[in-house]
Design a protein around this motif. Structure first.
Motif, PDB file in Angstrom:
ATOM      1  N   VAL A 193      -4.466   6.705  -6.969  1.00 25.37           N
ATOM      2  CA  VAL A 193      -4.098   6.207  -5.643  1.00 25.37           C
ATOM      3  C   VAL A 193      -5.233   5.388  -5.053  1.00 25.37           C
ATOM      4  CG1 VAL A 193      -3.517   6.868  -3.275  1.00 25.37           C
ATOM      5  CG2 VAL A 193      -2.476   8.092  -5.199  1.00 25.37           C
ATOM      6  N   ARG A 194      -6.430   5.938  -5.117  1.00 22.38           N
ATOM      7  CA  ARG A 194      -7.582   5.212  -4.566  1.00 22.38           C
ATOM      8  C   ARG A 194      -7.829   3.914  -5.343  1.00 22.38           C
ATOM      9  NH1 ARG A 194      -9.034  10.646  -3.836  1.00 22.38           N
ATOM     10  NH2 ARG A 194      -9.851  10.794  -5.960  1.00 22.38           N
ATOM     11  N   GLU A 222      -4.264   5.087   5.841  1.00 21.83           N
ATOM     12  CA  GLU A 222      -3.367   6.246   5.834  1.00 21.83           C
ATOM     13  C   GLU A 222      -3.116   6.721   4.405  1.00 21.83           C
ATOM     14  OE1 GLU A 222       1.162   7.525   7.274  1.00 21.83           O
ATOM     15  OE2 GLU A 222       0.424   5.485   7.622  1.00 21.83           O
ATOM     16  N   ALA A 223      -2.893   5.773   3.478  1.00 21.33           N
ATOM     17  CA  ALA A 223      -2.651   6.140   2.085  1.00 21.33           C
ATOM     18  C   ALA A 223      -3.879   6.803   1.469  1.00 21.33           C
ATOM     19  CB  ALA A 223      -2.253   4.905   1.277  1.00 21.33           C
ATOM     20  N   ARG A 224      -5.065   6.313   1.835  1.00 21.41           N
ATOM     21  CA  ARG A 224      -6.293   6.950   1.327  1.00 21.41           C
ATOM     22  C   ARG A 224      -6.386   8.394   1.813  1.00 21.41           C
ATOM     23  NH1 ARG A 224      -9.731   3.807  -1.389  1.00 21.41           N
ATOM     24  NH2 ARG A 224      -9.734   1.558  -0.979  1.00 21.41           N
ATOM     25  N   GLY A 225      -6.015   8.596   3.063  1.00 22.20           N
ATOM     26  CA  GLY A 225      -6.085   9.940   3.620  1.00 22.20           C
ATOM     27  C   GLY A 225      -5.135  10.912   2.955  1.00 22.20           C
ATOM     28  N   LYS A 226      -4.027  10.402   2.425  1.00 20.76           N
ATOM     29  CA  LYS A 226      -3.032  11.260   1.770  1.00 20.76           C
ATOM     30  C   LYS A 226      -3.336  11.498   0.296  1.00 20.76           C
ATOM     31  CE  LYS A 226       0.894   9.959   4.716  1.00 20.76           C
ATOM     32  NZ  LYS A 226       2.208   9.260   4.743  1.00 20.76           N
ATOM     33  N   PRO A 281      -4.642  -2.818   6.987  1.00 25.21           N
ATOM     34  CA  PRO A 281      -5.766  -1.880   7.049  1.00 25.21           C
ATOM     35  C   PRO A 281      -5.339  -0.470   7.440  1.00 25.21           C
ATOM     36  CG  PRO A 281      -6.368  -3.967   8.046  1.00 25.21           C
ATOM     37  CD  PRO A 281      -4.900  -4.034   7.786  1.00 25.21           C
ATOM     38  N   GLU A 282      -4.409  -0.376   8.390  1.00 21.37           N
ATOM     39  CA  GLU A 282      -3.946   0.943   8.837  1.00 21.37           C
ATOM     40  C   GLU A 282      -3.171   1.651   7.725  1.00 21.37           C
ATOM     41  OE1 GLU A 282      -4.576  -1.733  12.269  1.00 21.37           O
ATOM     42  OE2 GLU A 282      -3.407  -1.914  10.409  1.00 21.37           O
ATOM     43  N   ALA A 284       0.828  -1.205   0.000  1.00 23.40           N
ATOM     44  CA  ALA A 284       0.000   0.000   0.000  1.00 23.40           C
ATOM     45  C   ALA A 284       0.861   1.253   0.000  1.00 23.40           C
ATOM     46  CB  ALA A 284      -0.931  -0.002   1.212  1.00 23.40           C
ATOM     47  N   ARG A 285       1.908   1.237   0.812  1.00 27.00           N
ATOM     48  CA  ARG A 285       2.774   2.415   0.876  1.00 27.00           C
ATOM     49  C   ARG A 285       3.537   2.624  -0.431  1.00 27.00           C
ATOM     50  NH1 ARG A 285       3.119   0.954   6.588  1.00 27.00           N
ATOM     51  NH2 ARG A 285       4.709  -0.624   6.154  1.00 27.00           N
TER      52      ARG A 285
END
Length: 698
Positions: free
Chosen positions: A229-230, A215-219, A210-211, A152-153
């Motif tokens: 990204v989404r 976090e990636a969604r929030g950025k 999940p975390e 994810a990152r």
């Protein structure tokens, strides 16, 4: 042949070649030829395992971006089929990675059983930076090797990592020395009897997943710029919940949808344009330019100091020269503080910071210019001051040295005439802060020699800037267009808008900063000085009085704590009712009945002013191609990358529509500023678009 095969003691070796970056190009037949070679070796009874390798300095930079707009339906299919073939082989496959495996290149490697890379190799899936997601299994295989959190990152940021980090997280199985192919063959021999180890068969570790995904969604940027990204995160989650095949279908669907989206088209255009600007029409590509060895900078102000930092960051020695000892000490202190902050924040290793400090020298003596083969004047933007400097440089600089002026608006031909070697003079317009901003306008004077121009472009590349060539005119490409952009922003204030509305509308469009906030950041006094000069030189082109009234109040922007906005301790702009009142009063003085102005009108007027002036610049031969203009505005002025630049954006809107709106504006307030450029009218009526003017570089 793009692919060659041979067998070494029971190990089949497939080597593909598509220099210089080995893209997995469908039109070049690379994935198709690799597929055929793999099938043949898998069917050969004497082959026990297979090594997949590449010629040259890089394994593969991924897909050929230039193909993406030609036939979207055919882009991913051959690469996807190749990955399916890899999954179905009976024999293990080892990827031998040198240099780097990026995007589709890494996806290909992830579909093998084992991966060995040189210690200096880089790997990553940077597709989101082009508005798409990995489209050949990357969102499914990477999580199965490195875990959902790491995937994810990496995928959501497009981050490229080194081989040691890739080994640590499980993307690589071993590091090799210089001969990665020989070591991969030895490795393949050692695992030949162990059967397949397909990435698709592994379970995904969802520890911290999940975390990391949240976090990636929030950025992710809001709106269309963040869709990639989404989408990448959606595909990873589908792989977790639906298994490999379900996740792969999700990935394919999302990739196919994003590939034809407007943000992806814009981002691809910028990506290709930034590489095309170095291939200047009319400049002999065989003209090889020597690299710069030592730099001297005349002037130790903000710009001179920033340029010195940029040069040192590229590993070149540089001397900052200024007759004012106090100014020179401020420059020295600024260099020290900038490097120290970078080390403190972890952006630089201490040893790297020390090395950069050692590369920057300071001198009060103009004689220190001797020994430099590239000299940059960065003094006050006044022609008489520049005359003194260039007359001195003509006497003191080494024969053959490039004499460059960091002017933002002045006539480079006049500056060159102050010397007896105008062929060695070129403009190098850096953008502030010069150690951070990527753009460098390289201004070719009437007598600038082709060798001088080529050396300036090579220098831009050396210091990691995007060099764009401009002809000589007031403001060159960027600032000449910026004047018309600001003119409309000021006229909008006179008619009914307020500063915060103009800025908010342009920032919602995607500009890094609205026009009025930009001037507060740059310094209102800079624009004031230019307007005073132009009022004498161009009295028939009136300006709004609003920015001058603000300057007369001593409000020069952030540096004085007040401009269009008030700036407190944190530097955050705050709306000032006094400025709103000043704007309203100026409308009253002009006899204008203020009216509501929509955000749509603000965007159209500001952006179409750029397009119209850009068309004039092309017609005048100041810019070689529309893509040069787009690169200047994306890399120098914060035009949104996902919109591709003003000329590309105009093509996407449709030039007939742009022309129609401009013609409407000619009948409105200050309509004199909206005379359509001849090139815009001709191109719109021909139905071809600006892209046709990019030639083979498009």
């Amino acid at each position: 042949m793009p692919v060659e095969t041979h067998i070494e003691d029971g190990i089949g070796v497939v080597v593909f070649s598509n220099p210089p970056l080995n893209p997995i190009s469908a039109s070049a037949g690379i994935p198709q030829a690799i597929e055929a070679a793999l099938r043949a070796l898998d069917a050969d009874p004497q082959v026990k395992a297979i090594v997949l390798a590449a010629e040259g300095r890089m394994f593969s930079a991924g897909a050929d971006i230039a193909e993406f707009d030609k036939d979207p339906a055919a882009i991913a299919a051959p690469a996807r089929r190749l990955d399916d073939v890899l999954d179905g082989l009976a024999k293990p496959v080892v990827a031998a990675i040198q240099g780097g495996a990026l995007g589709g290149g890494l996806e290909l490697a992830l579909a093998t059983d084992y991966r060995i890379a040189t210690a200096d190799a880089k790997v990553g899936l940077p597709e989101v930076t082009l508005g798409i997601i990995p489209g050949a299994g990357g969102t499914q295989r990477l999580p199965r090797l490195a875990g959902a959190a790491q995937a994810a990152r990496m995928i959501s940021s497009g981050k490229v990592i080194g081989a040691h980090e890739a080994l640590r997280i499980g993307l690589l199985d071993a590091l090799a020395g210089d001969d990665v192919r020989a070591e991969a063959i030895a490795f393949a021999r050692s695992v030949a009897g162990e059967g397949r180890r397909r990435s698709r068969d592994r379970e995904i570790s969802n520890e911290g997943g999940p975390e990391a995904i949240a976090e990636a969604r929030g950025k992710a940027p809001r709106g269309a710029p963040g869709d990639a990204v989404r989408g990448a995160l959606d595909a990873i989650e589908a792989g977790i919940s639906q298994g490999f095949d379900g996740g792969l279908k999700s990935e394919y669907d999302i990739f196919d949808r994003l590939l034809v989206s407007e943000p992806a088209r814009g981002l691809r255009h910028v990506f290709l344009a930034e590489r095309a600007v170095a291939r200047l029409p009319g400049l002999d590509p065989a003209l090889k330019s020597a690299s710069t060895q030592a730099v001297a900078i005349i002037g130790s102000g903000t710009m001179g100091t920033g340029i010195a930092l940029a040069v040192a960051q590229a590993g070149l020695p540089v001397t900052v020269i200024d007759a004012n000892s106090a100014a020179l000490e401020r420059s020295r202190s600024s260099v020290e503080n900038t490097i120290a902050r970078s080390v403190e924040r972890g952006r630089l290793m201490e040893a790297t910071g020390q090395a950069q400090r050692a590369l920057i020298g300071f001198s009060l003596d103009m004689e220190a210019v001797r020994g430099a083969d590239f000299v940059i004047e960065a003094v006050f933007e006044d022609i008489s001051v520049k005359q003194q400097v260039f007359e001195a440089l003509d006497r003191l600089a080494d024969t053959g040295a490039v004499l460059a002026s960091n002017t933002s608006t002045l006539d480079v031909d006049r500056i060159a005439a102050f010397t007896k070697r105008p062929q060695s003079v070129v403009g190098t317009h850096f953008f502030s802060p010069a150690n951070i901003m990527r753009l460098l306008e390289v201004v070719r004077g009437e007598k600038t020699a082709p060798e001088t121009l080529a050396r300036a472009m090579t220098f831009a590349k050396q210091i990691r800037k995007v060099g764009v060539v401009s002809g000589v005119c007031d403001g060159f490409i960027g600032n000449r267009m910026f004047e018309e952009y600001l003119r409309q922003a000021y006229f909008l204030l006179e008619e009914g808008a307020l500063p915060q509305q103009v800025d908010a509308a342009m920032e919602a469009f995607g500009m890094a900063m609205g026009p009025l906030r930009t001037m507060d950041l740059a310094g209102q006094d800079i624009g004031w000085s230019i307007r005073k000069r132009r009022a004498v030189e161009q009295p028939d082109r009136p300006y709004s009085r609003i920015p001058d009234l603000i300057c007369e109040m001593g409000r020069f922007g952030q540096k004085t704590g007040a401009g269009y906005y008030l700036y407190g301790k944190g530097g955050k702009p705050e709306v000032d009712p006094a400025i709103d009142a000043l704007v309203v009063e100026e409308s009253r003085r002009l006899g204008i009945t203020r009216r509501p102005i929509s955000d749509e009108e603000i965007v159209e007027r500001c952006v179409y002013a750029l397009v119209n002036e850009g068309a004039r610049i092309l017609g005048d031969g100041i810019a070689a191609r529309p893509l040069d203009i787009d690169t200047v505005w994306v890399d120098g002025y914060g035009f949104p990358r996902f919109r591709g630049g003003p000329m590309f954006y105009a093509d996407r809107v449709g030039l007939p529509q742009v022309l129609s709106r401009i013609e409407n504006f000619t009948g409105a307030y200050q309509g004199w500023a909206w005379r359509p450029a001849d090139l815009l009218r001709r191109t719109a009526e021909a139905g071809t678009g600006f892209a046709a003017l990019n030639g083979e570089s498009a």
